[in-house]
Design an enzyme around this catalytic site. Sequence first.
Site, short mmCIF file in Angstrom:
data_model
loop_
_atom_site.label_atom_id
_atom_site.label_comp_id
_atom_site.label_asym_id
_atom_site.label_seq_id
_atom_site.Cartn_x
_atom_site.Cartn_y
_atom_site.Cartn_z
N THR A 11 -2.56 4.88 8.93
CA THR A 11 -2.76 5.49 7.36
C THR A 11 -3.68 4.60 6.35
O THR A 11 -3.65 3.33 6.50
CB THR A 11 -1.44 5.55 6.89
OG1 THR A 11 -0.57 6.34 7.98
CG2 THR A 11 -1.30 6.32 5.59
N LEU A 70 10.21 -0.29 4.18
CA LEU A 70 8.71 -0.48 4.31
C LEU A 70 8.26 -1.88 4.44
O LEU A 70 7.06 -2.31 4.66
CB LEU A 70 7.92 0.22 3.27
CG LEU A 70 7.55 1.71 3.48
CD1 LEU A 70 8.87 2.51 3.96
CD2 LEU A 70 6.79 2.24 2.10
N TYR A 123 4.40 -8.39 15.78
CA TYR A 123 4.71 -7.03 15.19
C TYR A 123 5.13 -5.70 15.99
O TYR A 123 5.96 -5.07 15.58
CB TYR A 123 3.13 -6.49 14.79
CG TYR A 123 3.16 -5.57 13.82
CD1 TYR A 123 3.59 -5.39 12.41
CD2 TYR A 123 2.69 -4.29 14.17
CE1 TYR A 123 3.48 -4.25 11.61
CE2 TYR A 123 2.53 -2.95 13.49
CZ TYR A 123 3.14 -3.23 12.32
OH TYR A 123 2.89 -1.87 11.36
N PHE A 127 0.76 -1.11 0.06
CA PHE A 127 0.16 0.17 -0.01
C PHE A 127 0.83 1.28 0.04
O PHE A 127 0.78 1.99 -0.83
CB PHE A 127 -1.06 -0.22 1.31
CG PHE A 127 -1.61 1.20 1.63
CD1 PHE A 127 -2.13 2.12 0.87
CD2 PHE A 127 -1.64 1.70 2.74
CE1 PHE A 127 -2.56 3.43 1.23
CE2 PHE A 127 -2.04 2.79 3.60
CZ PHE A 127 -2.59 3.50 2.35
N LYS A 166 25.43 -0.03 5.50
CA LYS A 166 26.85 0.57 5.93
C LYS A 166 27.55 0.21 4.74
O LYS A 166 28.61 1.13 4.70
CB LYS A 166 27.11 -0.60 7.12
CG LYS A 166 28.29 -0.54 7.66
CD LYS A 166 28.15 -1.84 8.78
CE LYS A 166 29.78 -2.55 8.69
NZ LYS A 166 29.73 -3.68 9.58
N TYR A 195 23.05 0.70 14.63
CA TYR A 195 24.00 0.85 13.71
C TYR A 195 24.43 2.26 13.36
O TYR A 195 25.15 2.58 12.69
CB TYR A 195 23.49 0.24 12.50
CG TYR A 195 23.68 -1.20 12.18
CD1 TYR A 195 23.14 -2.12 12.82
CD2 TYR A 195 24.45 -1.57 11.00
CE1 TYR A 195 23.54 -3.51 12.67
CE2 TYR A 195 24.86 -2.75 10.84
CZ TYR A 195 24.46 -3.81 11.46
OH TYR A 195 24.53 -5.35 11.38
P1 NAD Z 1 1.31 -3.57 3.19
O1 NAD Z 1 1.22 -5.07 3.67
O2 NAD Z 1 0.37 -2.97 2.12
O3 NAD Z 1 2.67 -3.54 2.66
C1 NAD Z 1 3.92 -4.16 2.95
C2 NAD Z 1 4.92 -4.91 1.98
O4 NAD Z 1 5.76 -5.43 2.24
C3 NAD Z 1 3.78 -5.69 0.88
O5 NAD Z 1 4.07 -5.34 -0.16
C4 NAD Z 1 4.60 -7.11 1.50
O6 NAD Z 1 4.61 -8.04 0.13
C5 NAD Z 1 6.06 -6.59 1.53
N1 NAD Z 1 6.70 -7.60 2.54
C6 NAD Z 1 6.43 -8.26 3.50
N2 NAD Z 1 7.28 -9.01 4.05
C7 NAD Z 1 8.43 -8.91 3.32
C8 NAD Z 1 9.59 -9.45 3.32
N3 NAD Z 1 10.08 -10.38 4.21
N4 NAD Z 1 10.47 -9.28 2.26
C9 NAD Z 1 10.02 -8.28 1.21
N5 NAD Z 1 8.85 -7.89 1.28
C10 NAD Z 1 7.94 -7.98 2.31
O7 NAD Z 1 1.53 -2.42 4.60
P2 NAD Z 1 1.48 -0.91 4.66
O8 NAD Z 1 0.41 -0.55 4.99
O9 NAD Z 1 2.00 -0.39 3.06
O10 NAD Z 1 2.84 -0.76 5.48
C11 NAD Z 1 4.05 -0.37 4.90
C12 NAD Z 1 4.91 -0.28 6.26
O11 NAD Z 1 4.45 0.88 7.11
C13 NAD Z 1 5.12 -1.44 7.26
O12 NAD Z 1 6.51 -1.55 7.40
C14 NAD Z 1 4.33 -1.08 8.22
O13 NAD Z 1 4.52 -1.73 9.31
C15 NAD Z 1 4.63 0.29 8.48
N6 NAD Z 1 3.21 1.14 9.00
C16 NAD Z 1 2.10 0.98 8.12
C17 NAD Z 1 0.89 1.55 8.70
C18 NAD Z 1 -0.15 1.82 8.19
O14 NAD Z 1 -1.38 2.13 8.71
N7 NAD Z 1 -0.58 1.68 6.89
C19 NAD Z 1 0.86 2.11 10.03
C20 NAD Z 1 1.98 1.95 10.95
C21 NAD Z 1 3.17 1.42 10.23
#
Ligand code: NAD
Length: 317
Positions: A178, A76, A148, A14, A108, A162
């Site tokens: 979001t 992300l 998580y 997303f 790094k 790091y």
């Molecule tokens: P999402 O699930 O839509 O996107 C996450 C992406 O990471 C996906 O495309 C998934 O295929 C990929 N992914 C997962 N594990 C992976 C791995 N081991 N290797 C490679 N790719 C991998 O989630 P999002 O809402 O887009 O969130 C993106 C980031 O932002 C995340 O780290 C999430 O923790 C953080 N975040 C999002 C929100 C929110 O409300 N959207 C809030 C807090 C934090």
Amino acid sequence: MKRKKILITGGAGFLGSHLCKRCLCAGHEVICLDDLSTGSTDFIKDMLSEERFTFLNQDISLPFDQDLDFDEIYNLACPASPKFYQKDPIKTIKTSVMGAFSVCELAKKTGAKVFQASTSEVYGDPKEHPQKESYFGNVNFFGRRSCYDEGKRIAETIFYEYQNIHGVEVNIARIFNTYGPNMHPSDGRVITNLIVQALKSEPLTIYGDGSQTRSFCFVTDLLDAAVSLMEHENFKGPVNLGNPSEITVLDLAEKIKSLTNTSSTITCLKLPEDDPKIRRPDIALAKEHLNFTPKVDLDEGLSKTISYLEKHLQKEL
Ligand code: NAD
Ligand code: UDP
């Protein structure tokens, strides 16, 4: 403007897909790394033919052994929705922890600046309200959300060390809920669930009595702040990024009912374990250093998300 080479892990998800687009439109070269576990090539398909865009189908928890240089890395990669991150909790932990090591080692080696997508979940079920960056949180480390929450907490620590020991330049954003287009329609998050249910005239599912609160930020506002943080010379966070406008889940359901003009009713289901009761970011730090003020209010953001999900459902028919 210097053309940068930018790695975006989780770029087919997303937030990642919007960020890929934004960096590409700004004239940069984008390498999108994703294992497609919760993301989809549908979200990046219009970029795949671009010469400045590369897609790597790879797991970030494995060491990154390609000989590539980057100027910036946005980390992300991690499932964000409780339904998805609880499906394979051990993989979620590995993604946060081993993924942080992979990204740190890469930074790094290449000297790249890093943006880490941390989360409001580091504050758990908070006892301080609104949540400031100085709050240490109230997190259960032995429950359904722990994979998580704790994964993201230790990731911050890994980046912290790091930075101290190896001089890696790290920018940490604690992202609050979001939403917007390109959310997976069945990711189980409250906004997608309620809109899809409303559009299908099915009952809107409220967990518990709906008195719990969240504060929802539209994706474009969030990414404005994320890019400002990455580009800031002196300020690195950790910083809360989100929209401080707070709403109960029940009021959110009523708003979605009225915006979709649905005949759906509301049904109450069991509240999941450790579900935070309140959540609102204190964004004073982001305002001061990044000049951040969210511009898109909930009605406007929801309307855009409803249009996106409506189109998606029509394609499914
Ligand atoms: P999402 O699930 O839509 O996107 C996450 C992406 O990471 C996906 O495309 C998934 O295929 C990929 N992914 C997962 N594990 C992976 C791995 N081991 N290797 C490679 N790719 C991998 O989630 P999002 O809402 O887009 O969130 C993106 C980031 O932002 C995340 O780290 C999430 O923790 C953080 N975040 C999002 C929100 C929110 O409300 N959207 C809030 C807090 C934090
Ligand atoms: N929620 C709900 N109905 C749903 C999905 C979620 O009432 O169909 C609630 C959930 O219990 C939580 C809030 O909405 O209190 C936000 O849930 P989400 O999964 O979107 O994000 P998070 O809990 O991680 O903030």
